[in-house]
Design an enzyme around this catalytic site. Structure first.
Site, mmCIF file in Angstrom:
data_model
loop_
_atom_site.group_PDB
_atom_site.id
_atom_site.type_symbol
_atom_site.label_atom_id
_atom_site.label_comp_id
_atom_site.label_asym_id
_atom_site.label_seq_id
_atom_site.Cartn_x
_atom_site.Cartn_y
_atom_site.Cartn_z
ATOM 1 N N LEU A 149 0.836 -1.213 0.000
ATOM 2 C CA LEU A 149 0.000 0.000 0.000
ATOM 3 C C LEU A 149 0.867 1.257 0.000
ATOM 4 O O LEU A 149 0.613 2.214 0.731
ATOM 5 C CB LEU A 149 -0.950 -0.022 1.214
ATOM 6 N N GLY A 151 0.028 1.480 -4.782
ATOM 7 C CA GLY A 151 -0.970 0.512 -4.318
ATOM 8 C C GLY A 151 -2.140 1.201 -3.623
ATOM 9 O O GLY A 151 -3.310 0.888 -3.877
ATOM 10 N N ASP A 176 -0.633 -4.679 4.213
ATOM 11 C CA ASP A 176 0.702 -4.101 4.045
ATOM 12 C C ASP A 176 1.485 -4.429 5.302
ATOM 13 O O ASP A 176 0.900 -4.620 6.386
ATOM 14 C CB ASP A 176 0.594 -2.572 3.871
ATOM 15 N N LYS A 211 5.562 -2.920 -20.941
ATOM 16 C CA LYS A 211 5.841 -1.802 -20.008
ATOM 17 C C LYS A 211 7.342 -1.469 -19.997
ATOM 18 O O LYS A 211 7.732 -0.303 -19.888
ATOM 19 C CB LYS A 211 5.364 -2.175 -18.599
ATOM 20 N N HIS A 267 7.962 0.558 -22.964
ATOM 21 C CA HIS A 267 7.347 1.863 -22.671
ATOM 22 C C HIS A 267 8.317 2.728 -21.863
ATOM 23 O O HIS A 267 8.521 3.908 -22.152
ATOM 24 C CB HIS A 267 6.041 1.618 -21.898
ATOM 25 N N ASN A 268 8.938 2.108 -20.857
ATOM 26 C CA ASN A 268 9.847 2.897 -20.022
ATOM 27 C C ASN A 268 11.140 3.247 -20.751
ATOM 28 O O ASN A 268 11.710 4.312 -20.520
ATOM 29 C CB ASN A 268 10.143 2.159 -18.719
ATOM 30 N N GLU A 274 10.187 6.134 -22.494
ATOM 31 C CA GLU A 274 10.077 7.229 -21.501
ATOM 32 C C GLU A 274 11.460 7.873 -21.284
ATOM 33 O O GLU A 274 11.592 9.101 -21.285
ATOM 34 C CB GLU A 274 9.537 6.622 -20.206
HETATM 35 O O1 LIG Z 1 4.866 4.736 -16.517
HETATM 36 C C1 LIG Z 1 5.041 5.122 -15.376
HETATM 37 O O2 LIG Z 1 4.136 5.462 -14.610
HETATM 38 C C2 LIG Z 1 6.445 5.212 -14.870
HETATM 39 O O3 LIG Z 1 7.307 4.651 -15.805
HETATM 40 C C3 LIG Z 1 6.568 4.498 -13.548
HETATM 41 O O4 LIG Z 1 6.426 3.125 -13.736
HETATM 42 C C4 LIG Z 1 7.804 4.862 -12.743
HETATM 43 O O5 LIG Z 1 7.772 6.227 -12.440
HETATM 44 C C5 LIG Z 1 9.066 4.474 -13.448
HETATM 45 O O6 LIG Z 1 9.204 3.092 -13.321
HETATM 46 C C6 LIG Z 1 10.316 5.138 -12.933
HETATM 47 O O7 LIG Z 1 11.363 4.522 -13.625
HETATM 48 P P1 LIG Z 1 12.860 4.898 -13.429
HETATM 49 O O8 LIG Z 1 13.110 4.916 -11.935
HETATM 50 O O9 LIG Z 1 13.636 3.826 -14.100
HETATM 51 O O10 LIG Z 1 13.026 6.261 -14.032
#
Ligand SMILES: O=C(O)[C@H](O)[C@@H](O)[C@H](O)[C@H](O)COP(=O)(O)O
Length: 336
Positions: free
Chosen positions: A8, A12, A30, A186, A189-190, A193
């Protein structure tokens, strides 16, 4: 429907809040009893142990883990120990997708279902909804659909004849494939990011240097081989530029919205040191790219930039200065 939530923390707890708002029953656990008590006060059902968490859930029990990747495995086993065939464990954290493939194998041998959910949206997800990238067996994923639909942002479904998958994608959640595929998506995706963040940061930094030809900066001329200073005379308002780009430009995005907000609040970013952490997803992305032989130069460079920010280039940089001194007698200038 009913769901258990273990872990949590920021993510969470807010996911539980969104589920409660959506009319679901959440049983929460938790390691920190205060986190459980806070959500009980908001309408969740509390559990004082993993055993109690599972026992308070109707069959098939579904427990969502929202834990740091490093402690997910051991806690997954703690939950599984109290489950019976047909029950479902969901990992919504940022696990490495190899772990998902292995866990699914292990759990399916005990007739337990394992669903991995890459969850994006961060601290804004409570109100905006979370984008969910889901991997796992069809039946279990279908069973959890009401939970996914509430957690996801929702949206207007195009009445045109879309496939089931496209319909949910339109609402912010997608069953990507078998176990592991959710976290694979994901992970990438990151990686993206990291690349997008790096692109905004580099571009803004260059805009900041647009006044490099002015007297106050040119005083530093000895350290900088800047040519033609008359072309670098602009004092640009970065917050305003980020803002204008948000309106109709090709590079508008939510990350740009956040960038504009940060520059408006603290134009010099005095609240930050510039040491940028990474939690693993960028590294895994680059590893997967190497395994598959796919070139990802932008994503790799963004990852390496984070290592540099963490001080990992320092020894190499000192060695560069040492070589430069050795072959040319060049002395280092003090850091600005
Ligand atoms: O899509 C999201 O909401 C983010 O990506 C989230 O999952 C988190 O903020 C990252 O995992 C941070 O990742 P780093 O610590 O590797 O920058």
């Amino acid at each position: 429907m009913q769901i258990g939530m273990m872990g949590l923390g920021r993510m969470g707890a807010n996911m539980v809040r969104r589920l409660l708002r959506g009319g679901h029953e959440c049983v929460v656990y938790d390691i920190n009893p205060a986190s459980v008590a806070a959500l009980v006060a908001e309408g969740a059902v509390g559990a004082a142990s993993v055993e109690e968490l599972v026992s308070k859930l109707a069959k098939p029990a579904a427990v969502w883990l929202m834990l740091p990747a490093a402690i997910t495995d051991e806690n997954l086993e703690r939950v599984a120990a109290h489950m019976v065939p047909g029950d479902i464990i969901i990992d919504g954290g940022n696990s490495f997708y190899h772990d998902d493939v292995d866990r699914a194998e292990r759990l399916s041998a005990r007739s337990l279902n394992y669903v991995d959910v890459g969850t994006s949206g961060g601290v804004w997800g409570l109100d905006r909804g979370y984008c969910l990238m889901i991997g796992g067996p069809d039946d279990a994923v279908r069973h959890l659909d009401p939970i996914f639909a509430t957690l996801a942002p929702g949206g207007d479904i195009d009445p045109a004849d879309m496939s089931e998958n496209m319909k949910t994608a339109d609402r912010g959640y997608l069953h990507c494939g078998p176990s592991g595929s959710g976290h694979f998506v994901k992970m990438v995706h990151n990686g993206i990011e990291y690349g997008m963040m790096a692109a905004y940061a580099e571009g803004m930094n260059l805009l900041k240097a647009a006044n490099a030809g002015k007297a106050d900066r040119a005083a530093d001329a000895e350290t900088s081989p800047l040519q033609q200073p008359k072309y670098y005379q602009f004092d640009l308002d970065l917050a305003a530029i980020a803002e204008v780009w948000r309106h109709g430009s090709v590079v508008s995005s939510w990350l740009l919205d956040l960038t504009a907000g940060a520059l408006k609040t603290d134009p010099d970013l005095a609240g930050f040191s510039g040491r940028v952490s990474d939690s693993g997803e960028g590294r895994w992305t680059v590893k997967a790219a190497i395994d598959t032989g796919v070139p990802v130069p932008v994503l790799s460079s963004a990852l390496y930039q984070r290592f540099t920010s963490q001080g990992e280039a320092e020894f190499g940089d000192k060695l560069l200065s040492a070589m430069r001194f050795a072959f040319g007698g060049h002395h280092e200038k003090p850091k600005s």
